[in-house]
Scaffold this motif. Sequence first.
Motif, PDB file in Angstrom:
ATOM      1  N   ILE A 117       0.953  -1.294   0.052  1.00 30.68           N
ATOM      2  CA  ILE A 117      -0.014   0.041  -0.264  1.00 30.68           C
ATOM      3  C   ILE A 117       0.973   1.384   0.110  1.00 30.68           C
ATOM      4  O   ILE A 117       2.165   1.120   0.323  1.00 30.68           O
ATOM      5  N   GLU A 118       0.280   2.453  -0.314  1.00 33.96           N
ATOM      6  CA  GLU A 118       0.760   3.743  -0.197  1.00 33.96           C
ATOM      7  C   GLU A 118       0.133   4.308   0.856  1.00 33.96           C
ATOM      8  O   GLU A 118      -1.063   4.192   1.011  1.00 33.96           O
ATOM      9  N   ALA A 119       0.974   4.874   1.783  1.00 36.08           N
ATOM     10  CA  ALA A 119       0.242   5.620   3.098  1.00 36.08           C
ATOM     11  C   ALA A 119       1.105   6.899   3.363  1.00 36.08           C
ATOM     12  O   ALA A 119       2.209   6.735   3.266  1.00 36.08           O
ATOM     13  N   ALA A 120       0.490   7.902   3.879  1.00 37.71           N
ATOM     14  CA  ALA A 120       1.074   9.052   4.201  1.00 37.71           C
ATOM     15  C   ALA A 120       2.143   9.084   5.480  1.00 37.71           C
ATOM     16  O   ALA A 120       3.285   9.417   5.318  1.00 37.71           O
ATOM     17  N   ASP A 121       1.722   7.937   6.253  1.00 34.82           N
ATOM     18  CA  ASP A 121       2.709   7.565   7.329  1.00 34.82           C
ATOM     19  C   ASP A 121       2.207   6.266   7.921  1.00 34.82           C
ATOM     20  O   ASP A 121       1.380   5.705   7.578  1.00 34.82           O
ATOM     21  N   LEU A 122       2.954   5.991   9.016  1.00 32.91           N
ATOM     22  CA  LEU A 122       2.824   4.771   9.700  1.00 32.91           C
ATOM     23  C   LEU A 122       1.410   4.444  10.472  1.00 32.91           C
ATOM     24  O   LEU A 122       0.722   3.504  10.299  1.00 32.91           O
ATOM     25  N   ASP A 123       0.761   5.790  10.866  1.00 31.99           N
ATOM     26  CA  ASP A 123      -0.337   5.646  11.578  1.00 31.99           C
ATOM     27  C   ASP A 123      -1.374   5.538  10.394  1.00 31.99           C
ATOM     28  O   ASP A 123      -2.345   4.708  10.901  1.00 31.99           O
ATOM     29  N   VAL A 124      -1.126   6.136   9.283  1.00 35.21           N
ATOM     30  CA  VAL A 124      -2.407   5.674   8.189  1.00 35.21           C
ATOM     31  C   VAL A 124      -2.037   3.853   7.934  1.00 35.21           C
ATOM     32  O   VAL A 124      -3.195   3.328   7.842  1.00 35.21           O
ATOM     33  N   ALA A 125      -0.949   3.507   7.658  1.00 36.39           N
ATOM     34  CA  ALA A 125      -0.695   2.210   7.285  1.00 36.39           C
ATOM     35  C   ALA A 125      -1.252   1.216   8.509  1.00 36.39           C
ATOM     36  O   ALA A 125      -1.795   0.355   8.112  1.00 36.39           O
ATOM     37  N   LEU A 126      -1.218   1.809   9.806  1.00 39.96           N
ATOM     38  CA  LEU A 126      -1.645   0.759  11.064  1.00 39.96           C
ATOM     39  C   LEU A 126      -3.129   0.849  10.953  1.00 39.96           C
ATOM     40  O   LEU A 126      -3.842  -0.203  10.967  1.00 39.96           O
ATOM     41  N   ARG A 127      -3.667   2.053  10.558  1.00 42.26           N
ATOM     42  CA  ARG A 127      -5.286   1.872  10.629  1.00 42.26           C
ATOM     43  C   ARG A 127      -5.821   1.125   9.494  1.00 42.26           C
ATOM     44  O   ARG A 127      -6.866   0.222   9.686  1.00 42.26           O
ATOM     45  N   LEU A 128      -5.024   1.149   8.265  1.00 41.34           N
ATOM     46  CA  LEU A 128      -5.477   0.247   7.041  1.00 41.34           C
ATOM     47  C   LEU A 128      -5.169  -1.119   7.519  1.00 41.34           C
ATOM     48  O   LEU A 128      -6.048  -2.170   7.126  1.00 41.34           O
ATOM     49  N   ALA A 129      -4.267  -1.468   8.063  1.00 39.35           N
ATOM     50  CA  ALA A 129      -3.821  -2.875   8.553  1.00 39.35           C
ATOM     51  C   ALA A 129      -4.797  -3.456   9.390  1.00 39.35           C
ATOM     52  O   ALA A 129      -5.450  -4.539   9.249  1.00 39.35           O
ATOM     53  N   THR A 130      -5.253  -2.716  10.277  1.00 42.51           N
ATOM     54  CA  THR A 130      -6.143  -3.017  11.296  1.00 42.51           C
ATOM     55  C   THR A 130      -7.424  -3.166  10.600  1.00 42.51           C
ATOM     56  O   THR A 130      -8.351  -4.451  10.596  1.00 42.51           O
ATOM     57  N   GLU A 131      -8.071  -2.450   9.635  1.00 40.92           N
ATOM     58  CA  GLU A 131      -9.185  -2.717   8.656  1.00 40.92           C
ATOM     59  C   GLU A 131      -8.901  -4.088   7.998  1.00 40.92           C
ATOM     60  O   GLU A 131      -9.942  -5.073   7.497  1.00 40.92           O
ATOM     61  N   GLY A 132      -7.689  -4.285   7.460  1.00 42.28           N
ATOM     62  CA  GLY A 132      -7.407  -5.455   6.533  1.00 42.28           C
ATOM     63  C   GLY A 132      -7.481  -6.777   7.168  1.00 42.28           C
ATOM     64  O   GLY A 132      -8.046  -7.621   6.955  1.00 42.28           O
ATOM     65  N   SER A 133      -7.158  -6.567   8.415  1.00 44.83           N
ATOM     66  CA  SER A 133      -6.970  -7.605   9.471  1.00 44.83           C
ATOM     67  C   SER A 133      -8.286  -8.212   9.843  1.00 44.83           C
ATOM     68  O   SER A 133      -8.818  -9.286   9.685  1.00 44.83           O
ATOM     69  N   GLU A 134      -9.394  -7.217   9.960  1.00 40.80           N
ATOM     70  CA  GLU A 134     -10.525  -7.463  10.344  1.00 40.80           C
ATOM     71  C   GLU A 134     -11.451  -7.865   9.036  1.00 40.80           C
ATOM     72  O   GLU A 134     -12.243  -9.097   8.986  1.00 40.80           O
ATOM     73  N   ALA A 135     -11.149  -7.578   7.822  1.00 39.49           N
ATOM     74  CA  ALA A 135     -11.662  -8.047   6.456  1.00 39.49           C
ATOM     75  C   ALA A 135     -11.379  -9.501   6.244  1.00 39.49           C
ATOM     76  O   ALA A 135     -12.214 -10.182   6.079  1.00 39.49           O
ATOM     77  N   CYS A 136      -9.897  -9.722   6.456  1.00 34.56           N
ATOM     78  CA  CYS A 136      -9.552 -11.128   6.263  1.00 34.56           C
ATOM     79  C   CYS A 136      -9.839 -12.197   7.413  1.00 34.56           C
ATOM     80  O   CYS A 136      -9.413 -13.522   7.301  1.00 34.56           O
ATOM     81  N   ASN A 137      -9.839 -11.432   8.534  1.00 35.74           N
ATOM     82  CA  ASN A 137     -10.113 -12.537   9.632  1.00 35.74           C
ATOM     83  C   ASN A 137      -8.537 -13.279   9.907  1.00 35.74           C
ATOM     84  O   ASN A 137      -8.799 -14.314  10.419  1.00 35.74           O
ATOM     85  N   ARG A 138      -7.428 -12.283   9.765  1.00 33.12           N
ATOM     86  CA  ARG A 138      -6.324 -12.814   9.998  1.00 33.12           C
ATOM     87  C   ARG A 138      -5.382 -11.933  10.596  1.00 33.12           C
ATOM     88  O   ARG A 138      -5.652 -10.714  10.281  1.00 33.12           O
ATOM     89  N   LYS A 139      -4.401 -12.269  11.152  1.00 31.12           N
ATOM     90  CA  LYS A 139      -3.303 -11.366  11.657  1.00 31.12           C
ATOM     91  C   LYS A 139      -2.466 -10.743  10.594  1.00 31.12           C
ATOM     92  O   LYS A 139      -2.528 -11.087   9.421  1.00 31.12           O
ATOM     93  N   VAL A 140      -2.143  -9.270  10.727  1.00 28.67           N
ATOM     94  CA  VAL A 140      -1.532  -8.522   9.508  1.00 28.67           C
ATOM     95  C   VAL A 140      -0.157  -8.013  10.207  1.00 28.67           C
ATOM     96  O   VAL A 140      -0.250  -6.957  11.128  1.00 28.67           O
ATOM     97  N   GLU A 141       0.783  -8.189   9.697  1.00 27.67           N
ATOM     98  CA  GLU A 141       2.016  -7.506  10.068  1.00 27.67           C
ATOM     99  C   GLU A 141       2.294  -6.277   9.251  1.00 27.67           C
ATOM    100  O   GLU A 141       2.142  -6.404   7.781  1.00 27.67           O
ATOM    101  N   VAL A 142       2.804  -5.203   9.618  1.00 29.24           N
ATOM    102  CA  VAL A 142       3.112  -4.013   8.774  1.00 29.24           C
ATOM    103  C   VAL A 142       4.528  -3.703   8.788  1.00 29.24           C
ATOM    104  O   VAL A 142       5.114  -3.666   9.808  1.00 29.24           O
ATOM    105  N   ARG A 143       5.024  -3.455   7.584  1.00 30.78           N
ATOM    106  CA  ARG A 143       6.551  -3.296   7.484  1.00 30.78           C
ATOM    107  C   ARG A 143       6.700  -2.299   6.532  1.00 30.78           C
ATOM    108  O   ARG A 143       6.247  -2.429   5.280  1.00 30.78           O
ATOM    109  N   PRO A 144       7.506  -1.185   6.638  1.00 35.08           N
ATOM    110  CA  PRO A 144       7.781  -0.113   5.441  1.00 35.08           C
ATOM    111  C   PRO A 144       8.900  -0.714   4.669  1.00 35.08           C
ATOM    112  O   PRO A 144       9.638  -1.449   5.147  1.00 35.08           O
ATOM    113  N   PHE A 145       8.715  -0.113   3.565  1.00 35.63           N
ATOM    114  CA  PHE A 145       9.836  -0.608   2.562  1.00 35.63           C
ATOM    115  C   PHE A 145      11.023   0.763   2.701  1.00 35.63           C
ATOM    116  O   PHE A 145      10.602   1.900   3.280  1.00 35.63           O
ATOM    117  N   LEU A 146      12.080   0.323   2.578  1.00 34.02           N
ATOM    118  CA  LEU A 146      13.341   1.087   2.563  1.00 34.02           C
ATOM    119  C   LEU A 146      13.306   2.152   1.548  1.00 34.02           C
ATOM    120  O   LEU A 146      13.342   1.712   0.312  1.00 34.02           O
TER     121      LEU A 146
END
Length: 107
Positions: free
Chosen positions: A78-107
Amino acid sequence: MQYLLSVIHDQPGLATPEEDAAIDVFNDRLQAEGHWVFAGGLASPSTATVIDNRGGEAMVTDGPFLESKEYLAGFWIIEAADLDVALRLATEGSEACNRKVEVRPFL
């Protein structure tokens, strides 16, 4: 900034029809809001092949690199403005797929 959202699963089965539908809705939203870069689901770990060519001769091994209860079942990039946005989207993705989601930024 781009982030990898890794879907971590611990069961042998694939997503249920309800989970697939929720994932489709989430994917559509990611695209509509400009966060979507790429996503995909992965086959089970038993289909993996590991190649190790660090010693000058490639060693090819069937099966997963690690024997583990949890495994990578899919991902979103995904493209996100910052980690907070990425974490919010990961939280929503985790709910959608009913699985854990790990978030890692690209360097």
